[in-house]
Design an enzyme around this catalytic site. Structure first.
Site: not given
Ligand code: COA
Length: 315
Positions: A271, A113, A241
């Protein structure tokens, strides 16, 4: 070293949009969860379009806006992790499609990215050594090909698209002052290569990546401003980004950046990795939010791990 400035931008995105409701029919998720946790409402996915089509569309638009002819281009870099073929590179295919000169370097660059910012810095170095003073930098991805449709933690995030910038290098112009970094890590973000055979999916520890991002973005911003001897007030526009709207919101709050000085299009594209920053730049230029004389601070982070920032001016 003489600096580069952006002379024109362009973009190309596939027609098909995939909404959060569409995804909720495939995996256990909801529009409400995706919107509040990420800011994404839809993303564009290729159907008949290829990576090469997106690159060509964005590059042609950027050349037209810049008023630069293919024969004036001194180097071409495509930042990507998802080209149609590893060989020939997307940049070589673009050389043929656009009729770029044959005596110039054309190559792909993988910094995930952060790819577009790595490519801008590389272009600045290349143009200093080139008799031709214009460069073509493209960020393009077809990430829909690399999605594990059974993983709700990743399949909701990524989209396809391409953005391009034609840059010009002139004696006496300040360098973009890029600050780039990397740290080898295959735990937070991983995209298998040949080892995976036919199927290769993005794997990610979202929570750890989130933490990495919120630490990295302000650090990069500080470093870029410090290197340039400037403060946030000297910047006309901030380009982040587009990985998660919450990551952008945290940076904006920390620097007290007013609403009219930053922009989000993550709601429309998700993204798009290396395409994300040039997609923003191209929309900003089209909307007249940036133009000749504007000074933009762009910040990126991503797999590798990689990160970077630069102060980019428009001419
Ligand atoms: N829909 C519903 N629930 C979801 C889900 C979805 N698409 N994805 C994950 N969950 C659930 C998880 O299973 C978890 O459930 P649990 O509490 O029962 O275990 C809960 O939601 C929280 O998950 P978590 O991973 O802690 O959520 P989060 O707030 O961290 O959001 C992302 C997840 C991926 C959106 C976030 O971590 C993120 O954006 N990270 C950065 C990713 C990124 O930038 N990547 C590219 C880098 S260039």
């Amino acid at each position: 070293m003489n600096g580069i400035k952006i002379k024109g931008t362009g973009r190309c995105v596939p027609e098909k949009t995939v909404t959060n409701d569409d995804l909720a029919r495939i995996v256990d998720t909801s529009d409400q969860w995706i919107t509040t946790r990420t800011g994404i409402r839809r993303r564009h996915h290729c159907t008949t379009e290829t990576h090469a089509n997106l690159c060509a569309g964005a590059a042609k638009a950027a050349l037209a806006r810049a008023g630069v002819a293919p024969e004036q281009v001194g180097a071409c870099i495509v930042a990507t992790v998802s080209a149609d073929t590893a060989v020939p590179s997307a940049a070589c295919l673009l050389q043929r499609e656009l009729g770029l000169p044959e005596d110039i370097p054309c190559f792909d660059l993988n910094a995930a990215c952060t790819g577009f910012l790595y490519a801008l810095h590389t272009m600045e170095c290349l143009l200093n050594a080139s008799p031709r003073k214009f460069g073509l930098v493209v960020g393009a991805e077809v990430l829909s090909r690399l999605i594990n449709w059974e993983d709700r933690g990743t399949c909701i995030l990524f989209g396809d698209g391409a953005g391009a910038a034609v840059v010009e290098c002139r004696e006496g112009w300040p360098s973009i002052g890029a600050v780039l970094g990397s740290r080898g890590d295959d735990e937070l973000l991983r995209l298998p290569g040949l080892e995976a055979g036919e199927r290769s999916f993005i794997q990610m520890d979202g929570t750890k990546v989130f933490k990495f991002a919120v630490e990295t973005v302000p650090r990069c911003m500080d470093q870029v401003l410090q290197k340039a001897g400037m403060t946030a007030e000297d910047v006309d526009f901030f380009v982040f980004h587009q990985a998660n709207a919450r990551i952008i919101d945290l940076a904006v709050r920390k620097y007290r950046i007013p609403t009219e000085k930053y922009y989000k299009n993550i709601q429309e594209y998700g993204n798009t990795s290396a395409a994300s920053i040039p997609l923003v730049l191209s929309e900003l230029e089209e909307q007249g939010k940036v133009g000749p004389g504007s000074r933009v601070l762009a910040v990126g982070f991503g797999g590798g791990l990689t990160w970077g920032g630069a102060l980019i001016e428009f001419v």
